[in-house]
Design an enzyme around this catalytic site. Structure first.
Site, PDB file in Angstrom:
ATOM      1  CB  SER A 110      -0.917   0.023   1.233  1.00 11.02           C
ATOM      2  OG  SER A 110      -1.704  -1.133   1.279  1.00 11.02           O
TER       3      SER A 110
HETATM    4  N1  SAH Z   1      -0.801  -4.706   3.736  1.00 19.02           N
HETATM    5  C1  SAH Z   1      -0.102  -5.163   2.543  1.00 19.02           C
HETATM    6  C2  SAH Z   1      -0.894  -4.816   1.303  1.00 19.02           C
HETATM    7  C3  SAH Z   1      -1.420  -6.049   0.731  1.00 19.02           C
HETATM    8  S1  SAH Z   1      -2.503  -5.900  -0.674  1.00 19.02           S
HETATM    9  C4  SAH Z   1       1.289  -4.592   2.484  1.00 19.02           C
HETATM   10  O1  SAH Z   1       1.574  -3.669   3.249  1.00 19.02           O
HETATM   11  O2  SAH Z   1       2.096  -5.083   1.677  1.00 19.02           O
HETATM   12  C5  SAH Z   1      -3.837  -6.890  -0.063  1.00 19.02           C
HETATM   13  C6  SAH Z   1      -3.511  -8.314   0.288  1.00 19.02           C
HETATM   14  O3  SAH Z   1      -4.740  -8.922   0.703  1.00 19.02           O
HETATM   15  C7  SAH Z   1      -2.978  -9.149  -0.861  1.00 19.02           C
HETATM   16  O4  SAH Z   1      -1.739  -9.695  -0.505  1.00 19.02           O
HETATM   17  C8  SAH Z   1      -4.053 -10.226  -1.047  1.00 19.02           C
HETATM   18  O5  SAH Z   1      -3.508 -11.469  -1.409  1.00 19.02           O
HETATM   19  C9  SAH Z   1      -4.704 -10.267   0.328  1.00 19.02           C
HETATM   20  N2  SAH Z   1      -6.072 -10.795   0.369  1.00 19.02           N
HETATM   21  C10 SAH Z   1      -7.076 -10.628  -0.532  1.00 19.02           C
HETATM   22  N3  SAH Z   1      -8.187 -11.278  -0.130  1.00 19.02           N
HETATM   23  C11 SAH Z   1      -7.882 -11.879   1.053  1.00 19.02           C
HETATM   24  C12 SAH Z   1      -8.601 -12.727   1.953  1.00 19.02           C
HETATM   25  N4  SAH Z   1      -9.864 -13.099   1.724  1.00 19.02           N
HETATM   26  N5  SAH Z   1      -7.971 -13.165   3.064  1.00 19.02           N
HETATM   27  C13 SAH Z   1      -6.677 -12.825   3.311  1.00 19.02           C
HETATM   28  N6  SAH Z   1      -5.945 -12.038   2.494  1.00 19.02           N
HETATM   29  C14 SAH Z   1      -6.531 -11.574   1.377  1.00 19.02           C
END
Ligand code: SAH
Length: 234
Positions: free
Chosen positions: A78
């Site tokens: 993010s």
């Molecule tokens: N907070 C992270 C941003 C990740 S983007 C960082 O700082 O790098 C969002 C993430 O949510 C992705 O890695 C995706 O795989 C995950 N995601 C999507 N749906 C999900 C679910 N149902 N349960 C767990 N993770 C999920």
């Protein structure tokens, strides 16, 4: 010296600029968020966590740009300002139990680990969860647990949580997450349909268990997907 050895002086300067940009963004979005500045604790955490260790080796030079970046598997780390804003809106105390949905690179997890007591983070893509777990442990964060799982179910055994943060966007607030939020707890979650404007939403549960929602800021997150992705990609 390897090919990807980061230029530490340049990175330090870029990190300083980033902190100033986050402060400027906070002022600019006050009308949306009600927060003209973020707490000293949040800004200190943003200053401490080395974002360049969470991006891919080729992206290190841009690690302190105030932008989201690709981390593989169609996912992103993010935007730093959004990480700071979401962390700030949770008003964390160092005794709090925090649930994070969407570990991704583990960057937001590290910021939370600097602020909260214990962080439980769920990631549905096994090939992101494993490296994030190793990275965080290698950096000495011993108050973090990362597990592969579907965030729609939350993490029942470890709840209730004083704070919940969701970093992928579902259309509606998952029931399990509302149930696992402790009375007096706060949840920050982007809500909306894919390819439509999402709203960062603050969900609070008062001490009598009454839940209220407050729209904050229009945002763009990757969609929250149902569990099978674990098997498709893993
Ligand atoms: N907070 C992270 C941003 C990740 S983007 C960082 O700082 O790098 C969002 C993430 O949510 C992705 O890695 C995706 O795989 C995950 N995601 C999507 N749906 C999900 C679910 N149902 N349960 C767990 N993770 C999920």
């Amino acid at each position: 010296m390897g090919l990807f050895t980061p230029n530490t002086e340049k990175l330090a300067a870029a990190r300083e600029r980033l902190l100033a940009e986050i402060e400027a963004n906070a002022r600019e979005t006050e009308n949306w968020t009600g927060r003209p500045r973020f707490s000293d604790a949040v800004m200190a955490a943003m200053a401490r966590v080395p974002r360049h260790e969470f991006v891919r080796p080729n992206d290190i030079a841009a690690a302190y740009a105030n932008r989201p970046q690709a981390i593989g598997f169609g996912q992103t780390i993010s935007q730093p300002y959004i990480v700071a804003l979401m962390s700030d809106l949770l008003d964390l105390k160092d005794s709090d139990r925090v649930l994070e949905i969407g570990t991704g690179s583990g960057y937001q997890t590290a910021v939370l680990a600097e602020l909260g007591g214990k962080v439980f983070s769920l990631e549905c893509v096994d090939k992101l969860a494993g490296p994030a777990r190793k990275r965080l442990a290698g950096m000495g964060y011993d108050n973090v647990e990362v597990q592969t799982g579907d965030g729609f179910d939350g993490w029942l055994e470890q709840g209730p949580f004083d704070a919940i943060i969701v970093t992928a966007a579902p259309e509606r607030i998952p029931d399990a997450l509302v149930e696992q939020l402790a009375p007096g707890g706060r949840m920050i979650i982007p809500l909306g349909r894919v390819h439509e404007t999402q709203f960062l939403t603050l969900v609070t549960k008062d001490t009598d268990g009454r839940v209220s929602e407050q729209n904050m800021l229009p945002v763009a997150f990757v969609p929250m997907v149902r569990g099978p992705m674990v098997r498709r990609i893993g």
